[in-house]
Motif scaffolding. Structure first.
Motif, PDB file in Angstrom:
ATOM      1  N   ARG A 162      -9.092  -4.850  -2.251  1.00 45.39           N
ATOM      2  CA  ARG A 162      -7.821  -5.340  -1.710  1.00 45.39           C
ATOM      3  C   ARG A 162      -7.974  -5.749  -0.246  1.00 45.39           C
ATOM      4  N   GLN A 206       3.885   1.412  -1.362  1.00 44.98           N
ATOM      5  CA  GLN A 206       4.810   1.291  -2.488  1.00 44.98           C
ATOM      6  C   GLN A 206       6.234   0.957  -2.041  1.00 44.98           C
ATOM      7  N   GLU A 226       0.825  -1.209   0.000  1.00 45.69           N
ATOM      8  CA  GLU A 226       0.000   0.000   0.000  1.00 45.69           C
ATOM      9  C   GLU A 226       0.858   1.258   0.000  1.00 45.69           C
ATOM     10  N   THR A 253       1.971  -1.869 -10.935  1.00 41.31           N
ATOM     11  CA  THR A 253       3.214  -1.101 -11.099  1.00 41.31           C
ATOM     12  C   THR A 253       4.352  -1.666 -10.246  1.00 41.31           C
ATOM     13  N   PHE A 284      -2.469  -7.092  -7.371  1.00 37.37           N
ATOM     14  CA  PHE A 284      -3.319  -5.909  -7.272  1.00 37.37           C
ATOM     15  C   PHE A 284      -2.534  -4.608  -7.333  1.00 37.37           C
ATOM     16  N   TYR A 285      -1.229  -4.719  -7.493  1.00 33.41           N
ATOM     17  CA  TYR A 285      -0.359  -3.546  -7.593  1.00 33.41           C
ATOM     18  C   TYR A 285       0.498  -3.707  -8.845  1.00 33.41           C
ATOM     19  N   TRP A 311      -9.236  -4.408  -9.295  1.00 27.91           N
ATOM     20  CA  TRP A 311      -8.065  -4.825  -8.533  1.00 27.91           C
ATOM     21  C   TRP A 311      -7.427  -3.671  -7.764  1.00 27.91           C
ATOM     22  N   ARG A 312      -7.550  -2.462  -8.285  1.00 24.90           N
ATOM     23  CA  ARG A 312      -6.928  -1.308  -7.617  1.00 24.90           C
ATOM     24  C   ARG A 312      -7.854  -0.661  -6.590  1.00 24.90           C
ATOM     25  N   HIS A 313      -9.047  -1.199  -6.429  1.00 28.92           N
ATOM     26  CA  HIS A 313      -9.999  -0.615  -5.486  1.00 28.92           C
ATOM     27  C   HIS A 313      -9.594  -0.996  -4.067  1.00 28.92           C
ATOM     28  N   TRP A 352     -11.173  -7.990 -12.726  1.00 31.21           N
ATOM     29  CA  TRP A 352      -9.858  -7.367 -12.813  1.00 31.21           C
ATOM     30  C   TRP A 352      -9.930  -5.848 -12.825  1.00 31.21           C
TER      31      TRP A 352
END
Length: 388
Positions: A276, A153, A151, A184, A181-182, A270-272, A267
């Motif tokens: 997560r 990074q 969360e 990047t 889910f991350y 996934w960034r919500h 999918w």
């Protein structure tokens, strides 16, 4: 939820830290003075066998009863405590477990009140683990730190926590699913995990020869495979106890894994953050409910997952309160002296009641994940509320 005059004290980080520390010291002293620290010996004494190039996975009654089932890397790590006097090593080991759990809980929520309430709600299950000198508080703390670091990074730290969890207990790798889910951080996460994994896997070579290293890893593989035949506090154990269904564990675990992965079809979400969080809770419960070897001290892991869900989403369904009561009565308090031993031995243990609320909680969270597009607005509406 708590009157202001009480919450200022009970939800104060210093107060909670003192509570954890004092209870850990008391539990450590109690078991050291009674001589009931065999579990600690199982963790610590294999370090000396590792130094001598012995098979860690044989019986060593001069050190401890039962057999060592953890990784060679864990045996090396425990050397930090093994070289100390037993009382100090045991205290250091329990404090390490407490510190990792406390610091993870402290960072798990955006506000201090919820963080401290989380730590208080999991305290009894944590004490069950401390009473058994187990590594479960350390493990769940590391698994939560994977999520917290992702969360924020901090990919390398997340990868290190993941690999440490893996070499404590193999199923700790389950939390690695979060890397998906991350996006990047995914490639860096895989690379860092591979680097840390190789370093940890080969670290026993610092104190042993290559031939002994291979022999010891073969012993670990053999004992893990042999131990997988037992059925304890798990979904498989409950099916056996309730319905006399001695189902093969592999298919049940495969079906559970499929259900765990099925919500990944969403999918786009996934960034919500709510998605997560739900997955963190689901994984923490899954790795124990579908682990045929799960024991009572292991339940700090799924209880932490449930409490994380409950703290955020208890208002998302009217089932949250009765489920919380079931978890408290059947899972948490069943391991304490509040439950008469006669009731535990005649009802709770034979019928595996401790695992039942965790199965129900996992099913509810999976439904919210599977139907996340329909639940999203409701979950968003309750997640931000303070614990009033």
């Amino acid at each position: 939820m708590l009157p202001a005059r009480y919450s200022r004290v009970l939800l104060n980080p210093r107060f909670v830290a003192v509570v954890y520390t004092v209870l850990i010291v008391i539990v450590t002293a109690q078991h050291y003075l009674k001589g009931t620290i065999n579990n600690y010996y199982i963790f610590a004494k294999p370090f000396f066998n590792l130094l001598e190039g012995k098979d860690l996975y044989l019986e060593y009654p001069q050190y401890y009863y039962d057999t060592y089932k953890y990784s060679p890397t864990f045996a090396l790590f425990m050397g930090v405590f093994a070289v100390l006097p037993d009382w100090l090593g045991l205290l250091g080991w329990n404090l390490l477990n407490g510190v990792v759990l406390y610091t993870a809980g402290r960072r798990l929520f955006p506000d201090t009140n919820r963080s401290m309430l989380f730590l208080l709600l999991v305290l009894i299950d944590a004490m069950t683990a401390f009473h058994n000198s187990q590594a479960n508080c350390l493990l769940v703390g590391l698994m939560l730190w994977v999520y917290i670091n992702l969360e924020n990074q901090k990919t390398a730290w997340a990868a290190l926590c993941l690999m440490l969890a893996l070499f404590i207990k193999i199923y700790g790798i389950g939390i690695g699913l979060l890397f998906l889910f991350y996006p990047t951080q995914l490639v860096r996460g895989v690379l860092w995990s591979a680097l840390f994994g190789l370093a940890l896997a080969f670290s026993p070579l610092l104190v042993t020869s290559w031939a002994d290293f291979l022999m010891i890893y073969q012993g670990w593989f053999d004992i893990v495979r042999a131990s997988a035949t037992a059925v304890q506090l798990s979904l498989m154990g409950l099916l056996d106890a309730w319905f006399n269904l001695n189902v093969p564990k592999g298919p049940v675990q495969a079906a559970g894994l499929l259900l765990l992965l099925l919500p990944l079809v969403h999918w786009r979400f996934w960034r919500h953050p709510d998605y997560r969080r739900l997955y963190v809770s689901a994984i923490l419960i899954f790795v124990v409910v579908f682990n045929q070897m799960a024991e009572s001290p292991t339940f700090i892991i799924p209880v932490a997952g449930f409490v994380l869900w409950w703290m955020y989403y208890r208002r998302s369904t009217p089932l949250a309160l009765p489920l919380f009561v079931l978890v408290a009565l059947l899972t948490t308090l069943s391991a304490t002296d509040l439950l008469p031993s006669s009731v535990r031995e005649s009802v709770f243990d034979p019928y595996k009641l401790k695992v039942l609320p965790m199965i129900l909680a996992w099913a509810l969270i999976q439904i919210q994940l599977l139907f996340f597009p329909q639940w999203r607005e409701r979950l968003e509406g309750v997640a931000g509320g303070l614990m009033e």
